[in-house]
Scaffold this motif. Structure first.
Motif, mmCIF file in Angstrom:
data_model
loop_
_atom_site.group_PDB
_atom_site.id
_atom_site.type_symbol
_atom_site.label_atom_id
_atom_site.label_comp_id
_atom_site.label_asym_id
_atom_site.label_seq_id
_atom_site.Cartn_x
_atom_site.Cartn_y
_atom_site.Cartn_z
ATOM 1 N N ASN A 11 17.166 75.172 47.615
ATOM 2 C CA ASN A 11 17.674 74.112 48.506
ATOM 3 C C ASN A 11 18.021 73.296 48.165
ATOM 4 N N GLN A 12 18.968 72.477 49.154
ATOM 5 C CA GLN A 12 19.437 71.128 48.851
ATOM 6 C C GLN A 12 18.479 70.163 48.396
ATOM 7 N N ARG A 13 18.661 69.572 47.331
ATOM 8 C CA ARG A 13 17.390 68.631 46.850
ATOM 9 C C ARG A 13 17.410 67.069 47.395
ATOM 10 N N GLU A 14 16.471 66.707 47.330
ATOM 11 C CA GLU A 14 16.350 65.233 47.858
ATOM 12 C C GLU A 14 16.312 64.870 49.436
ATOM 13 N N THR A 36 10.609 68.111 50.448
ATOM 14 C CA THR A 36 11.863 68.589 50.569
ATOM 15 C C THR A 36 12.189 69.620 51.322
ATOM 16 N N ILE A 37 13.470 70.144 51.454
ATOM 17 C CA ILE A 37 13.461 71.611 52.528
ATOM 18 C C ILE A 37 12.631 72.537 52.141
ATOM 19 N N ASP A 38 12.409 72.836 50.824
ATOM 20 C CA ASP A 38 11.684 73.937 50.496
ATOM 21 C C ASP A 38 10.350 73.966 51.144
ATOM 22 N N SER A 39 9.757 72.830 50.962
ATOM 23 C CA SER A 39 8.370 72.529 51.486
ATOM 24 C C SER A 39 8.180 72.774 52.952
ATOM 25 N N TRP A 40 9.215 72.277 53.808
ATOM 26 C CA TRP A 40 9.561 72.663 54.959
ATOM 27 C C TRP A 40 9.421 74.039 55.452
ATOM 28 N N LEU A 41 10.143 74.921 54.743
ATOM 29 C CA LEU A 41 10.389 76.243 54.789
ATOM 30 C C LEU A 41 9.184 77.133 54.637
ATOM 31 N N ILE A 42 8.540 76.654 53.480
ATOM 32 C CA ILE A 42 7.294 77.146 53.053
ATOM 33 C C ILE A 42 6.341 77.120 54.150
ATOM 34 N N TYR A 43 6.050 76.009 54.672
ATOM 35 C CA TYR A 43 5.172 75.408 55.718
ATOM 36 C C TYR A 43 5.353 76.388 56.871
ATOM 37 N N LYS A 44 6.544 76.486 57.213
ATOM 38 C CA LYS A 44 6.913 77.280 58.510
ATOM 39 C C LYS A 44 6.773 78.805 58.240
ATOM 40 N N LEU A 45 7.085 79.305 57.017
ATOM 41 C CA LEU A 45 7.011 80.664 56.633
ATOM 42 C C LEU A 45 5.607 81.030 56.784
ATOM 43 N N HIS A 94 1.312 73.667 51.979
ATOM 44 C CA HIS A 94 2.166 72.607 51.824
ATOM 45 C C HIS A 94 2.295 72.385 50.417
ATOM 46 N N ALA A 95 3.524 73.073 49.803
ATOM 47 C CA ALA A 95 3.789 72.951 48.618
ATOM 48 C C ALA A 95 5.171 72.873 48.136
ATOM 49 N N THR A 96 5.412 72.689 47.065
ATOM 50 C CA THR A 96 6.793 72.481 46.507
ATOM 51 C C THR A 96 6.902 72.945 44.965
ATOM 52 N N ASP A 97 8.091 72.937 44.341
ATOM 53 C CA ASP A 97 8.172 73.454 42.874
ATOM 54 C C ASP A 97 8.286 72.028 41.860
ATOM 55 N N HIS A 98 8.264 72.093 40.603
ATOM 56 C CA HIS A 98 8.319 71.059 40.031
ATOM 57 C C HIS A 98 9.812 70.496 39.870
ATOM 58 N N THR A 99 10.698 71.336 40.113
ATOM 59 C CA THR A 99 12.112 70.898 40.085
ATOM 60 C C THR A 99 12.371 70.038 41.280
ATOM 61 N N ASN A 100 11.952 70.529 42.648
ATOM 62 C CA ASN A 100 12.084 69.749 43.523
ATOM 63 C C ASN A 100 11.340 68.438 43.608
ATOM 64 N N VAL A 125 10.855 79.611 43.705
ATOM 65 C CA VAL A 125 11.267 78.486 44.598
ATOM 66 C C VAL A 125 11.999 77.514 43.562
ATOM 67 N N MET A 126 13.035 76.950 44.011
ATOM 68 C CA MET A 126 13.729 75.896 43.017
ATOM 69 C C MET A 126 14.875 75.103 43.882
ATOM 70 N N GLY A 127 14.834 73.997 43.359
ATOM 71 C CA GLY A 127 16.083 73.274 43.852
ATOM 72 C C GLY A 127 17.493 73.833 43.427
ATOM 73 N N ASP A 128 18.535 73.762 44.246
ATOM 74 C CA ASP A 128 19.665 74.537 44.163
ATOM 75 C C ASP A 128 20.466 74.404 42.778
#
Length: 486
Positions: free
Chosen positions: A79-82, A157-166, A172-178, A235-238
């Motif tokens: 995903n796009q970061r930030e 960040t966008i990854d969290s939003w997509l994980i939440y929806k999926l 409600h989660a993200t990875d370390h890079t994001n 899952v990782m920032g782009d």
């Protein structure tokens, strides 16, 4: 029956979904361009609901096309970061539009925090500068300016939003890079930092859990499209995903990803003291491995070409960026500060500027000036990494144009190694999710052809133009501060 991963690459411009088999071969892809909104000067927004619906539509099309012949084994996200999304945990509805990484609405807040002396502490904990580019001030802006129930709001960040929806709101989660791009994550502690959260007024309960990129983030049936759920894994920032796909695993390995903006990242094996103009970065963190690096960020590369194409109508197809254009001689020069200047100047108030415009200047001159300005900006960024040594591994949209890449080699004085794979960010999370170490790649190497004297003259002229842009930005800053005092 063939097995494949569903890999989502949600970028600043579009949402792309790939089917990638167990050998790393892209079997099919679907892409949708989403809207960008500019509600005020320097503001940039996306509609998170539109992004989700377009991602889901791309997945639906691929499953309908291949579901009878394919076993889907996992879903991965880059995903796009930030970029920040805020939503109500009970309704699942966004509080407001997503605030994009390019958005400059928190300039005043950042300047205030810097004047108050907070930046050395933030740098020490995060490796990052206090800048509107990063996520925390966007979160604070939402809390301060939107109708928010602090008990129910969730940030990501966008990854969290997509994980939440999926996961239908279960995860409600993200990875370390994001997480490491938010100004709320301690590079040494590798978790949310309580003192940073207090500084920015963000409560830990609002933030996602942090997992390694190769962890299982949850399970999804893709909104009922699958009979049996599959894991979300990878899952990782782009930019970090491209760094991982480029196999930048040794000290000094350097890659450049050319997207809407650009990221230049160099492996430093372990966390290093900050280098002027660069920020420290967590390159990747898996369950069994991690890498640190230093990164240079350039706001407006592909975006400058998008502006020239979509808004100014100086060209209509990227095939027009051809030999005839690059053989043209022009005195027009452009500083691509359409959303401020990032490294090494870090001046979000800077604005774009054309110089050398004459009565004879034509559309092609302005277009060529935009391209030269973009490449000069990248050369400024590369210069922060020291003298030319290792080849620069380049990927992303602009890398597909051989004339632009040759100009990059000529103006930087460096060897440019272009990876011809269409999406290394997608391959990075595919590698993380699948546990593979590498995939087949094809590269094209370009060497500088122009003499050093030509290169130095071009860059010196560009730097004089930068001086003008920075001078005007400082005048604007002083005028704004005077108005605030009144």
């Amino acid at each position: 029956m063939k097995s494949a991963s569903i890999v989502i690459d949600q970028s600043t411009t579009a949402s792309k979904v790939y089917l990638i088999d167990e050998t790393g071969t892209i079997l099919d892809a679907c892409s949708k361009t989403h809207n960008k909104y500019y509600p005020d000067k320097g503001w940039v927004e996306h509609d998170p609901q539109q992004i989700w619906e377009q991602v889901l539509e791309c997945i639906r099309r691929l499953i309908l096309a291949h579901g009878d012949e394919m076993k889907f084994v996992r879903a991965s996200i880059t995903n796009q970061r930030e970029t920040v999304v805020a939503w109500n945990k009970e309704t699942g509805k966004p509080v407001c539009n997503a605030i994009v990484w390019q958005c400059a609405r928190t300039n005043d807040l950042c300047r205030k925090m810097i004047r108050e002396g907070h930046e050395p502490f933030v740098l020490q904990r995060t490796g990052l500068k206090i800048d509107p580019y990063f996520s925390a001030t966007k979160m604070k802006w939402i809390l301060d300016h939107c109708e928010v129930d602090r008990q129910k709001v969730r940030f990501g960040t966008i990854d969290s939003w997509l994980i939440y929806k999926l996961t239908n709101g279960k995860v409600h989660a993200t990875d370390h890079t994001n997480a490491s791009r938010t100004l709320l994550y301690g590079l040494e502690s590798e978790t949310w930092d309580d003192e940073l959260c207090t500084l920015f007024g963000i409560e830990r309960s609002m933030l996602p859990d942090i997992l390694c990129s190769d962890d299982v983030f949850g399970w999804t049936d893709l909104n009922g499209l699958l009979k049996e759920p599959i894991p979300i894994q990878g899952v990782m920032g782009d930019s970090q995903a491209a760094f991982y796909a480029q196999r930048c695993v040794h000290e000094g390995d350097i890659k450049m990803t050319l997207g809407t903006g650009s990221s230049i990242m160099m492996n430093s094996s372990k966390r290093q003291p900050r280098i002027d103009g660069l920020v420290n970065v967590l390159g990747y963190k898996m369950k069994e491995s991690r890498a640190y690096g230093v990164e240079g960020i350039v706001n407006c590369n592909g975006e400058s070409l998008n502006w020239a194409k979509e808004d100014m109508r100086w060209f209509f197809d990227y095939d027009e960026l051809n030999e005839d254009l690059f053989e043209r001689s022009s005195s027009v020069l452009f500083v691509p500060a359409l959303t401020g200047l990032s490294m090494p100047y870090w001046n979000p108030a800077a604005q774009g500027m054309f110089i050398g415009v004459g009565r004879q200047s034509r559309r092609e001159d302005f277009l060529l000036a935009v391209i030269h300005g973009v490449i000069c900006q990248l050369c400024d960024a590369l210069a922060c990494f020291g003298s030319a040594g290792m080849p620069v591994r380049v990927d992303g949209g602009l890398s597909r144009n051989k004339f632009i890449m040759q100009l990059l080699a000529d103006l930087s004085g460096r060897t440019i190694e272009v990876c011809e794979h269409p999406d290394l960010s997608a391959m990075g999370v595919w590698l993380a999710g699948s546990g593979k170490n590498d995939f087949k790649r094809k590269t094209n190497t370009l060497y500088p052809k122009r003499p050093d004297a030509w290169r130095q003259a071009q860059l010196e002229r560009y730097h004089r133009a930068i001086d003008c842009v920075l001078m005007l930005a400082n005048v604007k800053k002083e005028e704004t501060e005077d108005e605030t005092k009144i």
